[in-house]
Design a protein around this motif. Structure first.
Motif, PDB file in Angstrom:
ATOM      1  N   THR A  57      33.002  28.444 -83.577  1.00 55.35           N
ATOM      2  CA  THR A  57      34.285  28.696 -84.232  1.00 55.35           C
ATOM      3  C   THR A  57      34.164  28.332 -85.697  1.00 55.35           C
ATOM      4  OG1 THR A  57      35.504  28.170 -82.201  1.00 55.35           O
ATOM      5  CG2 THR A  57      36.739  28.122 -84.275  1.00 55.35           C
ATOM      6  N   THR A  58      34.471  29.253 -86.578  1.00 58.10           N
ATOM      7  CA  THR A  58      34.397  28.993 -88.016  1.00 58.10           C
ATOM      8  C   THR A  58      35.765  29.182 -88.651  1.00 58.10           C
ATOM      9  OG1 THR A  58      33.830  31.296 -88.538  1.00 58.10           O
ATOM     10  CG2 THR A  58      32.000  29.767 -88.151  1.00 58.10           C
ATOM     11  N   ALA A  89      25.633  23.293 -84.811  1.00 60.96           N
ATOM     12  CA  ALA A  89      24.874  22.050 -84.687  1.00 60.96           C
ATOM     13  C   ALA A  89      23.490  22.319 -84.108  1.00 60.96           C
ATOM     14  CB  ALA A  89      25.625  21.066 -83.798  1.00 60.96           C
ATOM     15  N   GLY A  90      22.576  21.396 -84.374  1.00 61.84           N
ATOM     16  CA  GLY A  90      21.233  21.533 -83.835  1.00 61.84           C
ATOM     17  C   GLY A  90      20.212  20.740 -84.616  1.00 61.84           C
ATOM     18  N   CYS A  91      20.536  20.420 -85.874  1.00 64.80           N
ATOM     19  CA  CYS A  91      19.599  19.683 -86.729  1.00 64.80           C
ATOM     20  C   CYS A  91      19.806  18.185 -86.653  1.00 64.80           C
ATOM     21  CB  CYS A  91      19.760  20.146 -88.177  1.00 64.80           C
ATOM     22  SG  CYS A  91      21.399  19.761 -88.860  1.00 64.80           S
ATOM     23  N   GLY A  92      20.866  17.745 -85.972  1.00 61.62           N
ATOM     24  CA  GLY A  92      21.177  16.322 -85.951  1.00 61.62           C
ATOM     25  C   GLY A  92      21.817  15.842 -87.240  1.00 61.62           C
ATOM     26  N   ALA A  93      22.427  16.765 -87.988  1.00 60.05           N
ATOM     27  CA  ALA A  93      23.082  16.428 -89.269  1.00 60.05           C
ATOM     28  C   ALA A  93      22.099  15.776 -90.235  1.00 60.05           C
ATOM     29  CB  ALA A  93      24.296  15.536 -89.037  1.00 60.05           C
ATOM     30  N   ASP A 145      27.858  24.794 -79.012  1.00 61.24           N
ATOM     31  CA  ASP A 145      28.090  25.685 -80.153  1.00 61.24           C
ATOM     32  C   ASP A 145      29.073  25.077 -81.161  1.00 61.24           C
ATOM     33  OD1 ASP A 145      30.474  25.887 -78.789  1.00 61.24           O
ATOM     34  OD2 ASP A 145      30.471  28.078 -78.661  1.00 61.24           O
ATOM     35  N   HIS A 146      29.219  23.724 -81.118  1.00 62.43           N
ATOM     36  CA  HIS A 146      30.120  23.092 -82.079  1.00 62.43           C
ATOM     37  C   HIS A 146      29.440  22.948 -83.432  1.00 62.43           C
ATOM     38  CE1 HIS A 146      28.349  19.439 -79.891  1.00 62.43           C
ATOM     39  NE2 HIS A 146      27.797  19.428 -81.089  1.00 62.43           N
ATOM     40  N   SER A 147      30.177  22.436 -84.405  1.00 65.16           N
ATOM     41  CA  SER A 147      29.681  22.386 -85.784  1.00 65.16           C
ATOM     42  C   SER A 147      28.882  21.116 -86.060  1.00 65.16           C
ATOM     43  CB  SER A 147      30.858  22.462 -86.758  1.00 65.16           C
ATOM     44  OG  SER A 147      31.585  21.236 -86.754  1.00 65.16           O
ATOM     45  N   PHE A 187      21.438  26.610 -89.424  1.00 66.62           N
ATOM     46  CA  PHE A 187      21.607  27.029 -88.038  1.00 66.62           C
ATOM     47  C   PHE A 187      22.674  28.116 -87.873  1.00 66.62           C
ATOM     48  CE2 PHE A 187      18.829  23.652 -87.291  1.00 66.62           C
ATOM     49  CZ  PHE A 187      18.439  23.612 -85.957  1.00 66.62           C
ATOM     50  N   GLY A 188      23.145  28.690 -88.964  1.00 65.10           N
ATOM     51  CA  GLY A 188      24.100  29.783 -88.869  1.00 65.10           C
ATOM     52  C   GLY A 188      25.484  29.325 -88.468  1.00 65.10           C
ATOM     53  N   PRO A 189      26.425  30.262 -88.338  1.00 66.44           N
ATOM     54  CA  PRO A 189      27.811  29.904 -88.035  1.00 66.44           C
ATOM     55  C   PRO A 189      27.965  29.231 -86.675  1.00 66.44           C
ATOM     56  CG  PRO A 189      27.652  32.160 -88.838  1.00 66.44           C
ATOM     57  CD  PRO A 189      26.258  31.703 -88.551  1.00 66.44           C
TER      58      PRO A 189
END
Length: 263
Positions: free
Chosen positions: A222-223, A200-204, A170-172, A217-219
């Motif tokens: 921790t934001t 994270a999830g798109c591979g930046a 669930d990191h950024s 991918f939404g928040p």
């Protein structure tokens, strides 16, 4: 996750894939798994998946994947029925985890929209807002993305069928940028970017090609919008620009983050 995985002697687990208000992109991600989908089909019984086959079987289902938001009275009844028939229910994509881009109507007058768009709005049955299934029924896991990531989807399906919690970080997006060696567009070029607060999830993907993250991918877990928004203003965005930047694919999720992080 405490339920054991099915033993080799038992029938194959039954998978159901269901659509609500959405563009079908997340279901297409499952179909795009190609070779992996063949292996999955050998391990499970795909009992309901209208995107792939008109042949359907009634519940119960060991795992239900739900795409789309709850936007009509019929949706409310159907999501409750699916939940009652499903041992595990996982929502996939921005529409199913945050109401989707159609949740922009939650901040406006839906009656005005109906009268503007439809010649006979009295024929339309809709709810005033667009909400994720989790607003109506218990959900076992939410997989973010617009659309979702193929590898993450396979991890979620595998994990639930094996009786364990999915290993989805669930990191950024910033972590992903560092992992692939991408230059920080926010720091190096002053390009507005939601990477520091986005899951994270798109591979930046966008930052790797010199574009700022759009928050698909939404928040993140921790934001800190209180720290990011002044930077966006520094780089030339007005308050209206910042609002539009945040209120797209995951409008309700980022609105909740704003309420938490901004004064």
């Amino acid at each position: 996750m405490t339920d054991p995985a099915p033993s080799p002697g038992r029938a194959r687990p039954r998978l159901g894939v269901f659509k609500f208000a959405s563009c079908d992109g997340c279901q297409l991600t499952l179909l795009d798994c190609e070779d992996e989908l063949l292996g999955l089909a050998a391990e499970v019984e795909i009992a309901h998946f209208l995107e792939a086959s008109s042949g359907v079987a009634p519940g119960p289902y060991d795992l239900a994947l739900v795409e789309g938001s709850v936007s009509t009275p019929e949706h409310m009844e159907r999501i409750r029925r699916i939940r009652a028939e499903s041992r595990r229910l996982v929502t996939i994509g921005a529409c199913a985890t945050a109401g989707g881009i159609q949740a922009l109507r939650n901040h406006a007058d839906v009656t005005e929209y109906l009268e503007t768009v439809y010649a006979r709005p009295d024929y339309i049955e809709t709810l005033a807002g667009s909400t994720p299934p989790s607003a109506h029924v218990p959900v076992d896991f939410e997989l973010r993305g617009c659309p979702i990531d193929r590898a993450q989807l396979l991890e979620v399906i595998t994990a639930f069928l094996a009786g364990r919690r999915p290993g989805i970080p669930d990191h950024s997006v910033c972590f992903s940028c560092k992992q692939r060696g991408a230059v920080c567009v926010l720091v190096a070029h002053g390009t507005p970017c939601l990477g520091p607060v986005t899951h994270a999830g798109c591979g930046a993907l966008c930052p790797a090609y010199g574009r700022g993250c759009y928050g698909c991918f939404g928040p993140a877990g921790t934001t800190n919008l209180g720290a990011l928004v002044p930077v966006l203003r520094r780089d030339g965005m007005s308050d209206e620009d910042v609002g539009r930047f945040l209120h797209t694919f995951n409008v309700t999720a980022f609105t909740a983050a704003e309420e938490k992080d901004l004064p």
